[in-house]
Design an enzyme around this catalytic site. Structure first.
Site, mmCIF file in Angstrom:
data_model
loop_
_atom_site.group_PDB
_atom_site.id
_atom_site.type_symbol
_atom_site.label_atom_id
_atom_site.label_comp_id
_atom_site.label_asym_id
_atom_site.label_seq_id
_atom_site.Cartn_x
_atom_site.Cartn_y
_atom_site.Cartn_z
ATOM 1 N N LYS A 76 14.845 -125.541 4.137
ATOM 2 C CA LYS A 76 14.256 -124.854 3.167
ATOM 3 C C LYS A 76 12.799 -123.799 2.742
ATOM 4 O O LYS A 76 12.169 -125.324 2.458
ATOM 5 C CB LYS A 76 14.922 -124.687 1.917
ATOM 6 C CG LYS A 76 14.665 -124.734 0.556
ATOM 7 C CD LYS A 76 15.671 -125.438 -0.891
ATOM 8 C CE LYS A 76 15.722 -124.801 -2.212
ATOM 9 N NZ LYS A 76 16.417 -124.841 -3.179
ATOM 10 N N SER A 151 20.277 -122.697 -5.247
ATOM 11 C CA SER A 151 19.481 -122.196 -4.569
ATOM 12 C C SER A 151 19.407 -122.411 -3.163
ATOM 13 O O SER A 151 18.508 -121.927 -2.711
ATOM 14 C CB SER A 151 18.514 -122.327 -5.425
ATOM 15 O OG SER A 151 18.290 -123.512 -5.075
ATOM 16 N N SER A 175 21.765 -127.103 -6.575
ATOM 17 C CA SER A 175 21.239 -126.402 -5.774
ATOM 18 C C SER A 175 21.322 -126.981 -4.135
ATOM 19 O O SER A 175 21.121 -125.728 -3.253
ATOM 20 C CB SER A 175 19.967 -125.726 -6.020
ATOM 21 O OG SER A 175 19.270 -125.323 -6.678
#
Lengths: 485, 95
Positions: A76, A151, A175
């Protein structure tokens, strides 16, 4: 040769160790997949040349006694990576090149893996659908026009589409677990303090935790083992002996007491979610676990509490983006104050601004007691609900999300309806305890659905074991057609 | 309570974010719906509850007051949007 990229991390590691595939060929296979999956928009940055160089180094001098020998991994874009652009999905960091490496990624690399690229995410990890990223929406490989969750949406999408053998995300209110649930993958949010937060772009510091996202529970154990550990540089890092999660993984759950919280049966929950929960309960019961009805009475207050605590911490953390020391700076603004205001207005997206304003308001003079202090008190009650329950039970079983993946644009007009997506995941962050989501079924449209297992602090091994048992018995197989290539 | 436009502009000023006049209406609507949601907490009596200050059952470690790194000025200035060899540069603040 059969496609290696649709196999689990554990299987791939075995193939590398037995020299059935070289790290270079493995890396090339992922690069090929990534290049043909541009439609998914899962990557913000790719580091192919560097990855191939690392793979070559590994092949020339292999060390097979590592947890992740010669394994390429995409992560990420919230993890700072040395000399590689790190954006946090924001325009305000569109030119930020860290001169340091986050502890978590450093741990992964020291276990033999290397970086394949940086994955798209909601801006500053604020979102549940990956629609707030400055770098565009990410598409869920499960279906065109479906969100991958958020997310960590680039992470879930890339993993499900075989663009990385495993990945890592961050989880502040769900997330990791919600995108895992939307893509038919496994995601674990560890106990607060198990993985170092050092070098991760901060959102809400008392809630943020990094964790693995993988295809299987075994993979999840391998990744957690690789990334976790005490870190001097994170003042809230827990100093304890490292666990061997993958070696200690076992599916015997006989006699374990599993709590079923009545408050997680919410109004208007789709029938399929309820059926999935029943299916999970039956599997556990058949394997000799004992189901116990429990109550977590303050569950409904978790989301309102979260939407005070998280924005308050975010408004404070994001004060650092001022256009002076790093990141984007507006060309407008006559004086210093105006330069700040224009920089932050142009640099942040709408959702981030909204949360900064909420946070600034709830912390402002005259309102602190009514909002922030109140929320910290309710947070205490939420934590106590879990503490009380865990005196009687080993783990808790719930659905991961109140629905399957929804369509792009479906929830963007109403922030509160978007927030409600995290209704089952947020309480765990407030209490600082671990939870994982694993895929266990599909809805009528064939979209994956996840079950959530919640454990007490530092009881990751137990929820991994229970997840392992469910995984073996639920008959879920992620059948994604590669429509995008 | 409800937030009016003036209040929102004031909070934006505190947060150092300039708000586009055209967007104030929709922002006011969104923030009010969020605050309505948040204010469910008022149903709970929390008079006797201690606020949570840490989720870890440990107090924060202290470290020795020693410099652990340093001499990295170049690295620190590297990402500065506007630099002048040794300093961060901001718009003129003193007339």
């Amino acid at each position: 040769m059969a496609d290696i990229t649709n196999q689990s991390l554990n299987e791939i590691i075995e193939k590398v160790k037995t020299k059935k595939i070289s790290s270079t060929d493995l890396t090339k296979a992922y690069i090929k997949n990534i290049e043909s999956a541009k439609k998914l928009n899962a990557f913000i940055t790719t580091t192919f040349d560097q990855a191939l160089e690392k793979a070559k180094q590994f092949d020339n001098k292999p060390n097979f006694n590592q947890l992740l020998p010669g394994i390429p991994l995409a992560v990420k874009d919230l993890f700072c990576t040395e000399n590689i652009k790190t954006t946090a999905g924001s325009n305000i960091l569109n030119n930020f090149i860290p001169s340091y490496e986050s502890t978590v990624t450093k741990n992964l690399w020291s276990n033999g893996s290397f970086l394949l690229g940086k994955l798209n995410c909601d801006e500053f990890a604020m979102g549940s659908s990956n629609e707030t990223s400055h770098y565009g929406n990410v598409i869920n490989p499960v279906g065109d026009q479906l969100v991958p969750g958020g997310s960590s949406g680039g992470s879930s999408s890339a993993l499900a589409a075989d663009l990385t053998p495993a990945t890592i995300g961050t989880d502040t209110g769900g997330s990791i677990r919600q995108p895992a649930s939307f893509t038919g993958t496994v995601g674990l949010k560890p106990t607060y303090g198990l993985c170092s937060r050092w070098g991760i772009v901060a959102f809400a510091s008392s809630l943020d935790q990094a964790g693995p996202m993988t295809k299987t529970i075994k993979d999840c154990a391998i990744m957690l083992e690789s990334m976790s550990g005490f870190d001097e540089k994170d003042s809230t890092s827990i100093n304890k002996k490292k666990e061997q999660y993958s070696k200690n993984l076992k599916d015997n759950i006989k006699g374990l007491k599993i709590g079923i919280p009545k408050e997680y049966r919410v109004d208007n929950m789709p029938k399929e979610i309820d059926e999935l929960w029943e299916k999970g309960k039956k599997i556990l019961k058949d394997l000799g676990a004992q189901l116990i009805d429990i109550s977590l009475p303050h569950t409904k207050y978790a989301l309102p509490t979260y939407y005070i605590v998280a924005p308050a911490e975010a408004s404070s953390n994001l004060a650092r983006y001022d256009g002076v020391r790093y990141g984007y700076r507006s060309k407008q603004g006559k004086d210093l104050i105006e330069m700040y205001e224009k920089t932050r207005s142009e640099g942040f997206g709408d959702e981030v601004k909204r949360r900064i304003l909420i946070g600034t308001y709830v912390l402002s003079s005259g309102y602190y007691d009514a909002y922030y202090l109140k929320a910290q008190k309710v947070r205490q009650l939420i934590k106590k609900d879990f503490d009380d329950s865990f005196t009687k039970i080993d783990a808790i079983l719930t659905p991961s999300t109140p629905s399957s993946a929804f369509k792009i644009g479906e929830k963007t007009s109403d922030p509160v309806s978007m927030y409600l997506n995290d209704i089952f995941t947020v309480p765990v962050n407030l209490a600082g305890i671990p939870a994982l989501s694993l895929p266990a079924g599909v809805d009528e449209q064939g979209y994956p659905l996840g079950l959530q297992l919640i454990g007490k602090a530092l009881d990751e091994q137990k929820i991994l074991n229970i997840g392992y048992a469910i995984e073996k018995n639920c008959g879920f197989k992620n059948e994604i057609k590669k429509w995008w290539s | 309570m409800s937030l009016d436009k003036e209040k929102i502009k004031h909070v934006a000023k505190l947060a150092r974010i300039s708000v586009d006049e055209a967007k104030v209406d929709s922002l006011t609507k969104d923030l009010n719906s969020i605050f309505k949601f948040i204010e469910q907490l008022n149903e709970l009596n929390t008079e006797k509850v201690e606020p949570l200050t840490s989720i870890l059952n440990q107090s924060l470690r202290s470290r020795k007051d020693e410099i652990s790194d340093g001499k990295i000025r170049e690295k620190i200035l590297k990402n500065s949007p506007k630099e002048n060899e040794e300093f961060f540069v901001v718009p003129k603040v003193v007339e």
